[in-house]
Scaffold this motif. Structure first.
Motif, mmCIF file in Angstrom:
data_model
loop_
_atom_site.group_PDB
_atom_site.id
_atom_site.type_symbol
_atom_site.label_atom_id
_atom_site.label_comp_id
_atom_site.label_asym_id
_atom_site.label_seq_id
_atom_site.Cartn_x
_atom_site.Cartn_y
_atom_site.Cartn_z
ATOM 1 N N ASN A 84 0.849 -1.186 0.000
ATOM 2 C CA ASN A 84 0.000 0.000 0.000
ATOM 3 C C ASN A 84 0.887 1.239 0.000
ATOM 4 O O ASN A 84 1.625 1.488 0.954
ATOM 5 C CB ASN A 84 -0.896 -0.005 1.246
ATOM 6 C CG ASN A 84 -1.896 1.128 1.235
ATOM 7 O OD1 ASN A 84 -1.633 2.195 0.692
ATOM 8 N ND2 ASN A 84 -3.058 0.884 1.824
ATOM 9 N N SER A 85 0.787 2.036 -1.066
ATOM 10 C CA SER A 85 1.696 3.168 -1.209
ATOM 11 C C SER A 85 1.405 4.264 -0.186
ATOM 12 O O SER A 85 2.173 5.198 -0.040
ATOM 13 C CB SER A 85 1.600 3.737 -2.624
ATOM 14 O OG SER A 85 0.272 4.170 -2.846
ATOM 15 N N GLN A 86 0.277 4.146 0.541
ATOM 16 C CA GLN A 86 -0.027 5.117 1.590
ATOM 17 C C GLN A 86 0.857 4.921 2.825
ATOM 18 O O GLN A 86 0.969 5.811 3.658
ATOM 19 C CB GLN A 86 -1.508 4.987 2.020
ATOM 20 C CG GLN A 86 -2.468 5.698 1.101
ATOM 21 C CD GLN A 86 -2.082 7.152 0.943
ATOM 22 O OE1 GLN A 86 -2.091 7.913 1.893
ATOM 23 N NE2 GLN A 86 -1.699 7.539 -0.273
ATOM 24 N N PHE A 87 1.445 3.740 2.928
ATOM 25 C CA PHE A 87 2.129 3.412 4.183
ATOM 26 C C PHE A 87 3.240 4.394 4.523
ATOM 27 O O PHE A 87 3.317 4.890 5.639
ATOM 28 C CB PHE A 87 2.679 1.982 4.136
ATOM 29 C CG PHE A 87 3.355 1.578 5.412
ATOM 30 C CD1 PHE A 87 2.601 1.288 6.539
ATOM 31 C CD2 PHE A 87 4.740 1.515 5.504
ATOM 32 C CE1 PHE A 87 3.218 0.931 7.725
ATOM 33 C CE2 PHE A 87 5.356 1.166 6.695
ATOM 34 C CZ PHE A 87 4.596 0.878 7.798
ATOM 35 N N LEU A 88 4.099 4.671 3.564
ATOM 36 C CA LEU A 88 5.213 5.586 3.848
ATOM 37 C C LEU A 88 4.847 7.029 3.533
ATOM 38 O O LEU A 88 5.719 7.869 3.375
ATOM 39 C CB LEU A 88 6.461 5.167 3.072
ATOM 40 C CG LEU A 88 7.114 3.864 3.544
ATOM 41 C CD1 LEU A 88 8.406 3.598 2.771
ATOM 42 C CD2 LEU A 88 7.418 3.895 5.038
ATOM 43 N N SER A 89 3.565 7.341 3.465
ATOM 44 C CA SER A 89 3.175 8.726 3.219
ATOM 45 C C SER A 89 3.485 9.564 4.453
ATOM 46 O O SER A 89 3.472 9.064 5.578
ATOM 47 C CB SER A 89 1.680 8.796 2.922
ATOM 48 O OG SER A 89 0.958 8.500 4.102
ATOM 49 N N PRO A 90 3.792 10.853 4.243
ATOM 50 C CA PRO A 90 4.115 11.723 5.385
ATOM 51 C C PRO A 90 3.033 11.690 6.458
ATOM 52 O O PRO A 90 3.343 11.657 7.655
ATOM 53 C CB PRO A 90 4.220 13.105 4.746
ATOM 54 C CG PRO A 90 4.631 12.831 3.347
ATOM 55 C CD PRO A 90 3.970 11.546 2.965
ATOM 56 N N GLN A 91 1.775 11.670 6.039
ATOM 57 C CA GLN A 91 0.706 11.690 7.041
ATOM 58 C C GLN A 91 0.749 10.437 7.912
ATOM 59 O O GLN A 91 0.689 10.511 9.136
ATOM 60 C CB GLN A 91 -0.656 11.799 6.359
ATOM 61 C CG GLN A 91 -1.779 11.730 7.374
ATOM 62 C CD GLN A 91 -3.153 11.895 6.753
ATOM 63 O OE1 GLN A 91 -3.283 12.064 5.536
ATOM 64 N NE2 GLN A 91 -4.172 11.861 7.582
ATOM 65 N N ASN A 92 0.874 9.284 7.247
ATOM 66 C CA ASN A 92 0.881 8.042 8.010
ATOM 67 C C ASN A 92 2.092 7.977 8.933
ATOM 68 O O ASN A 92 1.982 7.613 10.109
ATOM 69 C CB ASN A 92 0.848 6.833 7.070
ATOM 70 C CG ASN A 92 0.439 5.573 7.818
ATOM 71 O OD1 ASN A 92 -0.501 5.598 8.606
ATOM 72 N ND2 ASN A 92 1.166 4.492 7.593
ATOM 73 N N LEU A 93 3.262 8.351 8.421
ATOM 74 C CA LEU A 93 4.469 8.288 9.246
ATOM 75 C C LEU A 93 4.387 9.289 10.391
ATOM 76 O O LEU A 93 4.821 8.998 11.512
ATOM 77 C CB LEU A 93 5.706 8.556 8.383
ATOM 78 C CG LEU A 93 6.067 7.431 7.404
ATOM 79 C CD1 LEU A 93 7.299 7.798 6.597
ATOM 80 C CD2 LEU A 93 6.306 6.122 8.153
ATOM 81 N N SER A 94 3.832 10.464 10.125
ATOM 82 C CA SER A 94 3.721 11.472 11.173
ATOM 83 C C SER A 94 2.802 10.976 12.289
ATOM 84 O O SER A 94 3.133 11.081 13.472
ATOM 85 C CB SER A 94 3.188 12.780 10.578
ATOM 86 O OG SER A 94 3.054 13.751 11.594
ATOM 87 N N ASN A 95 1.663 10.401 11.894
ATOM 88 C CA ASN A 95 0.755 9.860 12.911
ATOM 89 C C ASN A 95 1.413 8.727 13.676
ATOM 90 O O ASN A 95 1.286 8.616 14.902
ATOM 91 C CB ASN A 95 -0.530 9.356 12.255
ATOM 92 C CG ASN A 95 -1.415 10.519 11.831
ATOM 93 O OD1 ASN A 95 -1.306 11.612 12.390
ATOM 94 N ND2 ASN A 95 -2.259 10.291 10.842
#
Ligand SMILES: Nc1ncnc2c1ncn2[C@@H]1O[C@H](COP(=O)(O)OP(=O)(O)OP(=O)(O)O)[C@@H](O)[C@H]1O
Ligand SMILES: [Mg+2]
Lengths: 266, 426
Positions: free
Chosen positions: B71-82
């Protein structure tokens, strides 16, 4: 013979200690002067390590007296023994395997300011100390767990010398060592004596004992069983005292008339 | 043979003496120049079982690659920040657990203590109108007191820490319910100081980048100064190339993190606090007399005792630290949901805190570990749960996977302990 002054630095008298049903020590005397090596010998379970632990404050005696430079003292903790100037190398070494050589050498007396360690100073002093003792170790920054038995032994001995003690007690320091390392430890013992320290050396090796000791105190079944001058006695005599072969008429007569205080004239 | 000892003793023992001689000792573990040296040292460490944080870093990389490919969302800034905020509450508890594990003990009460402290905080602030900071201080003090109780029962009465803290877990859970009263939940003000702990971001780009720059520069300066001191003392120091390489690796990591965080809302306050706590705990453990004593007691109690260390005092103090850190974690847990409830600190919080420390490379057998394992282990655990949540995988699978990761970590711990023993006495 040794050039030993009158007053012993350390003298213990009439020490008794019991572990449950075992009377480990009964009425044991021992003394050591400055610049003297006293060997403490006896069979397994004779009580050698037990008397050492009494002196080192690890396992205080039930009764008896300890005198330091003639004045009675009580030693109830390892710290008390250390601050008097008694350094001990235990038979089981008592090193922390997870700490490196420097950490072990300075354990309990780390250098530093405001509680923060000064690793540079400690490492430097460690290297200098190991160097002056001609001790070779791959690195002072590896955990003690990865050293050989003999190297661990040398670390334990060096550790005891860091506090600049007056008396050094070595409990079977050469038991795990090879020929060369044994010779080095014996050299070291002689150097300590040369520097005016008193050394109590426990060993099962009579050749070592005869080589470096000035006097030999024999323990047998938790009691004194003779005190010998190495210059005026033979290995056989000492072995006889260890094994109890001296439990003969002479010994029994001496026991009646007083303690076996004097060395038998060879 | 006697000669051998003598001629060495007669050599000059000036500052250059030992160092110069050591250079020529073929067995000395000075790293050879160049890449070959690193490979050599790496092999030695693997053989000696000194893996440290290596397995967890490799594991984390694998986890991130797997989830990112799913899932390309995994390393998204939002996900990592949360993710970086989600690790904080349990991670802080885990920092305290690391101290306890270093002694070779365990604290099963940490979850309950964190819940009880959150309850104390909420009651004092909301019901009694205390200033939030005073309420936080009181909550932490109460928790340290609970830790003191555990420590005294363990160190002075000799009750196994496992049992003392198990009793504590039950008792303090009850205490938590009692403090919260019949409602069972106390809401904290959304705009208040406590809630702000986990909802505040330093949004200016300069905050995250500036901090990254400071950390890098600080590390470099400390390395260079330390090296200079070592050289002045005549003991081995790192090569300049080595220092630069290390600084570059660090810079890559911290600027990378700053870059990612800045693409979302900026540097989260909670993460900053967590990192400061981890670095401070690491300093205490590795650079202070106190930390050295903790390691010594964890390594060999008898040796520590004979070295004049007050073993009981060290043990009690460590359980107090564990209690206090559990409280700090509880404050952040309450902050994240802006309330203290009967569920705070319950369920799997304790297990995650312990698992994080172990996954991060702190040994269950005592005497080996670092505060950073709380951070790394929490990253692993939270990455798994975040990645699985993105995939829509149910809780049941998440637990099983986290369990398997924990087991793997413990196996690595046990194996490295064994190879340490094996390579120990040659
Ligand atoms: N902690 C203890 N608890 C019970 N008994 C003990 C303890 N320590 C020593 N003993 C007993 O005291 C006696 C003397 O033991 P000690 O260790 O002093 O012998 P040793 O002369 O040092 O022997 P070795 O040459 O084997 O080292 C032994 O009978 C031993 O079983
Ligand atoms: Mg013995």
């Amino acid at each position: 013979m040794t050039a030993v002054s009158g007053e012993p630095v350390l003298a213990v008298e009439g020490i008794s200690k019991r572990f449950g049903a075992v009377q480990a020590l009964s009425d044991v005397d021992l003394d050591v002067h400055a610049g003297e090596v006293v060997a403490l010998v006896g069979d397994n379970g004779a009580g050698k390590s037990t008397i050492i632990k009494v002196i080192a404050g690890v396992g205080p005696a039930d009764s008896g007296e300890i005198r330091w430079e003639g004045r009675p003292v009580t030693i109830t903790s390892p710290g008390a023994a250390q601050s008097l100037g008694i350094a001990t190398v235990y038979q089981d070494l008592a090193l922390c395997d997870n700490l490196d050589v420097v950490g072990n050498l300075f354990l309990g007396r780390e250098l530093g300011r405001l509680g923060v360690l000064d690793e540079v100073a400690m490492e430097k002093r460690s290297r200098d100390l190991l160097h002056t003792l001609s001790i070779r170790i791959p690195s002072v920054r590896i955990p003690v767990a990865s050293l050989s038995g003999g190297q661990r032994q040398t670390v334990a001995i060096s550790r005891s010398l860091l506090g600049e003690p007056r008396i050094v007690i070595l409990d079977e320091p050469t038991a795990a060592l090879g020929v060369e390392q044994t010779a080095q430890v014996l050299d070291l013992v002689e150097r300590l004596r040369g520097q005016g320290l008193g050394v109590i050396l426990i060993s099962h090796n009579m050749v070592d004992v005869m080589a470096v000791a000035d006097r030999v105190a024999v323990l047998r079944l938790g009691r004194n069983n003779g005190l010998f001058d190495t210059g005026r006695t033979t290995q056989e005599e000492i072995i006889a005292a260890i094994t109890g072969a001296t439990d003969n008429v002479v010994m029994r007569r001496r026991a009646r008339t007083g303690r076996a205080e004097e060395a038998p004239d060879g | 043979m006697a000669d051998r000892g003598k001629h060495r003793a007669d050599e000059p023992a000036g500052p250059a003496g030992p160092a110069a001689e050591a250079q020529f000792d073929p067995r000395l573990l000075v790293r050879e120049k160049g890449a070959a040296g690193y490979v050599e040292e790496f092999k030695r460490r693997v053989r000696g079982g000194e893996l440290g944080s290596l397995p967890v870093i490799v594991g984390l990389a694998v986890i991130w690659i797997v989830f990112q490919s799913l899932n390309s969302q995994f390393l998204s800034p939002q996900n990592l920040s949360n993710l970086s905020i989600d690790i904080v509450a349990t991670g802080l508890i885990s920092v305290g657990i690391v101290f306890v594990l270093l002694l070779g003990e365990i604290d099963l009460s940490a979850g309950a203590v964190s819940g009880a402290s959150a309850a104390v905080l909420a009651v004092l602030q909301v019901n009694n109108g205390w200033h939030p900071l005073a309420a936080i201080a009181a909550a932490v003090a109460v928790a340290a007191l609970l830790g003191l109780v555990h420590g005294v029962f363990f160190a002075k009465l000799g009750v196994p820490s496992f049992v003392v803290t198990l009793a504590g877990m039950l008792a303090w859970t009850g205490f938590q319910l009692w403090v919260l009263g019949p409602s069972g939940t106390i809401n904290l003000p959304y705009e208040g100081l406590v809630a702000g702990l986990t909802s505040t971001y330093f949004t200016q780009l300069i905050a995250a980048y500036g901090l990254a720059g400071l950390v890098t520069a600080g590390f470099f300066a400390a390395s260079v100064l330390g090296n200079a001191r070592r050289r002045a003392a005549g003991i081995p120091s790192r090569t300049m190339a080595d220092v630069i390489l290390r600084t570059l690796v660090l810079a890559f990591v911290v600027f990378g993190v700053a870059h990612v965080l800045n693409q979302y809302k900026g540097l989260p306050l909670a993460l900053l606090i967590f990192l400061v706590v981890v670095v401070a705990a690491d300093f205490v453990q590795r650079r202070t007399r106190y930390g050295r004593k903790v390691f010594a007691v964890g390594g060999n109690i008898e040796a520590a005792r004979r070295a004049g260390i007050n073993v009981a005092a060290i043990r009690v103090s460590v359980f107090m630290i564990s209690g206090a850190m559990a409280a700090v974690g509880g404050v952040f847990a309450a902050s994240r949901i802006a309330s203290a409830s009967q569920a705070t600190g319950q369920s799997n919080v304790l297990m995650m805190a312990i698992a994080a420390a172990v996954i991060g490379g702190t040994s269950l057998f005592g005497g080996r570990g670092t505060a950073y394992s709380a951070l790394l282990g929490m990253l692993v655990i939270q990455s798994i749960s975040s990645g699985m949540a993105l995939q829509g995988v149910s809780n049941s699978i998440q637990f099983m996977v986290t369990g398997a990761v924990l087991l793997a970590a413990v196996v690595i711990d046990s194996l490295s302990r064994r190879s340490q023993k094996a390579s120990g006495r040659a």
